[in-house]
Structure formats: structure tokens, C-alpha cells
Scaffold this motif. Structure first.
Motif, PDB file in Angstrom:
ATOM      1  N   LYS A 225     -42.021 -23.521  17.650  1.00 33.26           N
ATOM      2  CA  LYS A 225     -41.021 -22.457  17.720  1.00 33.26           C
ATOM      3  C   LYS A 225     -41.324 -21.324  16.753  1.00 33.26           C
ATOM      4  O   LYS A 225     -40.832 -20.210  16.922  1.00 33.26           O
ATOM      5  CB  LYS A 225     -39.630 -23.025  17.446  1.00 33.26           C
ATOM      6  N   LEU A 226     -42.115 -21.592  15.718  1.00 29.15           N
ATOM      7  CA  LEU A 226     -42.360 -20.590  14.688  1.00 29.15           C
ATOM      8  C   LEU A 226     -43.121 -19.379  15.222  1.00 29.15           C
ATOM      9  O   LEU A 226     -42.792 -18.237  14.888  1.00 29.15           O
ATOM     10  CB  LEU A 226     -43.141 -21.220  13.527  1.00 29.15           C
ATOM     11  N   VAL A 227     -44.130 -19.611  16.053  1.00 30.08           N
ATOM     12  CA  VAL A 227     -44.977 -18.507  16.523  1.00 30.08           C
ATOM     13  C   VAL A 227     -44.189 -17.482  17.331  1.00 30.08           C
ATOM     14  O   VAL A 227     -44.224 -16.277  17.020  1.00 30.08           O
ATOM     15  CB  VAL A 227     -46.178 -19.038  17.323  1.00 30.08           C
ATOM     16  N   PRO A 228     -43.455 -17.867  18.402  1.00 24.90           N
ATOM     17  CA  PRO A 228     -42.689 -16.850  19.134  1.00 24.90           C
ATOM     18  C   PRO A 228     -41.586 -16.221  18.292  1.00 24.90           C
ATOM     19  O   PRO A 228     -41.271 -15.038  18.463  1.00 24.90           O
ATOM     20  CB  PRO A 228     -42.107 -17.626  20.327  1.00 24.90           C
ATOM     21  N   THR A 229     -41.010 -17.000  17.376  1.00 28.49           N
ATOM     22  CA  THR A 229     -39.982 -16.441  16.499  1.00 28.49           C
ATOM     23  C   THR A 229     -40.564 -15.373  15.590  1.00 28.49           C
ATOM     24  O   THR A 229     -39.985 -14.299  15.406  1.00 28.49           O
ATOM     25  CB  THR A 229     -39.335 -17.546  15.646  1.00 28.49           C
ATOM     26  N   MET A 230     -41.750 -15.648  15.013  1.00 23.12           N
ATOM     27  CA  MET A 230     -42.400 -14.665  14.155  1.00 23.12           C
ATOM     28  C   MET A 230     -42.858 -13.442  14.940  1.00 23.12           C
ATOM     29  O   MET A 230     -42.871 -12.329  14.414  1.00 23.12           O
ATOM     30  CB  MET A 230     -43.592 -15.305  13.441  1.00 23.12           C
ATOM     31  N   ASN A 231     -43.227 -13.636  16.214  1.00 23.39           N
ATOM     32  CA  ASN A 231     -43.604 -12.499  17.055  1.00 23.39           C
ATOM     33  C   ASN A 231     -42.447 -11.518  17.211  1.00 23.39           C
ATOM     34  O   ASN A 231     -42.653 -10.318  17.421  1.00 23.39           O
ATOM     35  CB  ASN A 231     -44.053 -12.984  18.439  1.00 23.39           C
ATOM     36  N   ILE A 232     -41.232 -12.033  17.129  1.00 21.97           N
ATOM     37  CA  ILE A 232     -40.047 -11.169  17.176  1.00 21.97           C
ATOM     38  C   ILE A 232     -39.760 -10.576  15.805  1.00 21.97           C
ATOM     39  O   ILE A 232     -39.621  -9.355  15.648  1.00 21.97           O
ATOM     40  CB  ILE A 232     -38.824 -11.960  17.682  1.00 21.97           C
ATOM     41  N   ILE A 233     -39.706 -11.434  14.788  1.00 17.88           N
ATOM     42  CA  ILE A 233     -39.295 -10.998  13.453  1.00 17.88           C
ATOM     43  C   ILE A 233     -40.222  -9.933  12.876  1.00 17.88           C
ATOM     44  O   ILE A 233     -39.776  -8.971  12.258  1.00 17.88           O
ATOM     45  CB  ILE A 233     -39.215 -12.218  12.512  1.00 17.88           C
ATOM     46  N   MET A 234     -41.533 -10.093  13.092  1.00 19.30           N
ATOM     47  CA  MET A 234     -42.463  -9.204  12.385  1.00 19.30           C
ATOM     48  C   MET A 234     -42.416  -7.767  12.907  1.00 19.30           C
ATOM     49  O   MET A 234     -42.967  -6.866  12.259  1.00 19.30           O
ATOM     50  CB  MET A 234     -43.890  -9.750  12.471  1.00 19.30           C
ATOM     51  N   PHE A 235     -41.758  -7.516  14.041  1.00 18.21           N
ATOM     52  CA  PHE A 235     -41.660  -6.135  14.524  1.00 18.21           C
ATOM     53  C   PHE A 235     -40.270  -5.541  14.345  1.00 18.21           C
ATOM     54  O   PHE A 235     -40.056  -4.372  14.692  1.00 18.21           O
ATOM     55  CB  PHE A 235     -42.090  -6.056  15.995  1.00 18.21           C
ATOM     56  N   ILE A 236     -39.346  -6.305  13.784  1.00 16.87           N
ATOM     57  CA  ILE A 236     -38.014  -5.767  13.503  1.00 16.87           C
ATOM     58  C   ILE A 236     -38.079  -4.621  12.485  1.00 16.87           C
ATOM     59  O   ILE A 236     -37.457  -3.569  12.691  1.00 16.87           O
ATOM     60  CB  ILE A 236     -37.059  -6.880  13.042  1.00 16.87           C
ATOM     61  N   PRO A 237     -38.838  -4.762  11.369  1.00 19.39           N
ATOM     62  CA  PRO A 237     -38.920  -3.634  10.421  1.00 19.39           C
ATOM     63  C   PRO A 237     -39.504  -2.367  11.033  1.00 19.39           C
ATOM     64  O   PRO A 237     -39.128  -1.261  10.637  1.00 19.39           O
ATOM     65  CB  PRO A 237     -39.837  -4.180   9.312  1.00 19.39           C
ATOM     66  N   LEU A 238     -40.415  -2.511  11.994  1.00 18.11           N
ATOM     67  CA  LEU A 238     -40.968  -1.331  12.661  1.00 18.11           C
ATOM     68  C   LEU A 238     -39.881  -0.628  13.467  1.00 18.11           C
ATOM     69  O   LEU A 238     -39.842   0.608  13.531  1.00 18.11           O
ATOM     70  CB  LEU A 238     -42.126  -1.735  13.571  1.00 18.11           C
ATOM     71  N   GLY A 239     -38.990  -1.407  14.050  1.00 19.87           N
ATOM     72  CA  GLY A 239     -37.879  -0.826  14.796  1.00 19.87           C
ATOM     73  C   GLY A 239     -36.921  -0.045  13.916  1.00 19.87           C
ATOM     74  O   GLY A 239     -36.247   0.884  14.392  1.00 19.87           O
ATOM     75  N   PHE A 240     -36.866  -0.391  12.615  1.00 21.92           N
ATOM     76  CA  PHE A 240     -35.997   0.347  11.695  1.00 21.92           C
ATOM     77  C   PHE A 240     -36.393   1.822  11.590  1.00 21.92           C
ATOM     78  O   PHE A 240     -35.593   2.654  11.170  1.00 21.92           O
ATOM     79  CB  PHE A 240     -36.060  -0.262  10.288  1.00 21.92           C
ATOM     80  N   LEU A 241     -37.648   2.136  11.937  1.00 20.23           N
ATOM     81  CA  LEU A 241     -38.143   3.506  11.779  1.00 20.23           C
ATOM     82  C   LEU A 241     -37.851   4.386  12.983  1.00 20.23           C
ATOM     83  O   LEU A 241     -38.164   5.574  12.957  1.00 20.23           O
ATOM     84  CB  LEU A 241     -39.666   3.469  11.533  1.00 20.23           C
ATOM     85  N   CYS A 242     -37.277   3.808  14.030  1.00 15.08           N
ATOM     86  CA  CYS A 242     -37.049   4.571  15.271  1.00 15.08           C
ATOM     87  C   CYS A 242     -35.606   4.424  15.732  1.00 15.08           C
ATOM     88  O   CYS A 242     -34.961   3.413  15.464  1.00 15.08           O
ATOM     89  CB  CYS A 242     -37.983   4.090  16.384  1.00 15.08           C
ATOM     90  N   LYS A 243     -35.132   5.435  16.447  1.00 18.18           N
ATOM     91  CA  LYS A 243     -33.823   5.334  17.076  1.00 18.18           C
ATOM     92  C   LYS A 243     -33.949   4.589  18.397  1.00 18.18           C
ATOM     93  O   LYS A 243     -34.985   4.623  19.049  1.00 18.18           O
ATOM     94  CB  LYS A 243     -33.239   6.732  17.315  1.00 18.18           C
TER      95      LYS A 243
END
Length: 204
Positions: A121-139
Motif C-alpha cells: 500500500k505504501l507505493v501507491p500512497t506515496m505516489n499521491i502524497i509526493m505530488f500534493i506539495p506541487l499542487g500547492f503552487l497552482c490554483k
């Protein structure tokens, strides 16, 4: 009054640091220790304490400083820039250096659901989590989601082309989900409150 405020701030800082240390120690040792050991230093015993301690202390320092900044409504420019510099370095490693020599191809959009139910479960979960901060930079918008989808598809394609990993449509979907979550969080009441207290950093 000034001395009382300083004492109160010191107690708050100590509590933020201790709370962050406990949280990151639990999270890292519970979910990431074995994964990082295999990916980053191949289970070499001499790194078994140094690497985890360095990662935990770095995350503790950054998060406790952010908590202090939110409390005092002043987040210094260097902290934001340093945090995103570290984030992009880790992201670059994860995308282009982690799987050098591997090559694969998968068009199964639902591969991550199989991993969640039956596999790691860690791999798909990390695939989501690691791009959340990138989303903070966009509307949040369809245009930004489309640009991100194109960019991450090119990254996945380069991984396959240059033997740097596996082109996986499931990874593209989970990465996009993380990006959208990040952009959505900015639209929440908490996200807007944080933006109001961080925005001036880039306009001073």
C-alpha cells in the motif's frame, strides 16, 4: 509582559519541536524505514541509524519552524524556499534516479488499486502524497490539471525510454490525484488562511 511573551513562545517552540519529533519518528519508523533502506542505501548497516536520524531531524526542524511561523503569522522566505528546494531534490531522485537500469510498460489504469488491496500500500500512497506539495503552487483548474497530466506523462515516457523506470498509467493517475488534492487544499478555509500569511513573502 515582554518576558512572559518570550517564555510563552519558548514553551510553544519546545512543544512544537517535541510534537514534530514524535510524529515524524513514528511515521518514518512505522511506514518508511524499510522502504528507504532498500531504495536509498541498500540495507547497508552503517547507514541504518545515520540516515533515519538525519531524515527525522530535518523533517522535525522544518515542520516545527512552519508551526512557529503559522503561530506568529510570519513565515520567513528562506524557510519556504529551503523546503521546496529539498522537496524538488527528493522528487527528482524519486522520478529519475531511483530505478536506473529498469524498464517496463503498463497500461493498466487500475494497477494501484490492486496494490492497495493485495500488495504494498505504501507505493501507491506515496505516489499521491509526493505530488500534493506541487499542487500547492497552482490554483485548482482544468488547465493546470491538463498541463500536469502532460508533464507527468512525459516524465513517465522518459523513464521508459532511458531505462529509468516503468511507464505506468496507474502512476500517472495517482500522481494526478495527489496534484489535484494539493490544489484543492488551497481552496479550503485553512488553505486560504495560510496563503494570506505567506503571500507577502514573495512581494516584499
Amino acid at each position: 509582559k515582554g518576558r512572559f511573551q518570550m517564555k510563552k513562545q519558548t514553551i510553544f517552540d519546545m512543544a512544537a519541536f517535541l510534537g514534530s519529533l514524535i510524529f515524524w519518528s513514528w511515521l518514518y519508523m512505522r511506514f518508511f524505514y524499510a522502504y528507504v533502506a532498500v531504495v536509498f542505501y541498500k540495507n547497508q548497516p552503517e547507514w541504518n541509524l545515520l540516515i533515519p536520524a538525519s531524515i527525522i531531524l530535518t523533517l522535525t526542524a522544518i515542520s516545527s519552524l512552519f508551526i512557529r511561523g503559522l503561530y506568529s503569522r510570519h513565515i520567513p522566505r528562506w524557510l519556504v524556499l529551503a523546503s521546496y528546494t529539498l522537496y524538488f531534490l527528493i522528487l527528482f531522485y524519486a522520478l529519475f534516479l531511483k530505478n536506473i537500469g529498469r524498464q517496463g510498460f503498463s497500461l493498466d489504469l487500475q494497477s494501484f488499486t490492486y496494490n492497495w488491496i493485495y500488495g504494498d500500500k505504501l507505493v501507491p500512497t506515496m505516489n499521491i502524497i509526493m505530488f500534493i506539495p506541487l499542487g500547492f503552487l497552482c490554483k485548482l483548474s482544468w488547465k493546470h490539471a491538463a498541463y500536469f497530466t502532460l508533464a507527468i506523462s512525459l516524465v513517465e515516457g522518459s523513464q521508459y525510454l532511458f531505462h529509468l523506470g516503468i511507464f505506468d498509467l496507474g502512476d500517472i493517475l495517482t500522481n494526478l490525484l495527489g496534484f489535484i488534492i494539493g490544489t484543492y487544499l488551497l481552496e479550503t478555509a485553512l488553505g486560504k488562511w495560510v496563503v494570506r500569511h505567506i503571500h507577502y513573502i514573495f512581494t516584499k
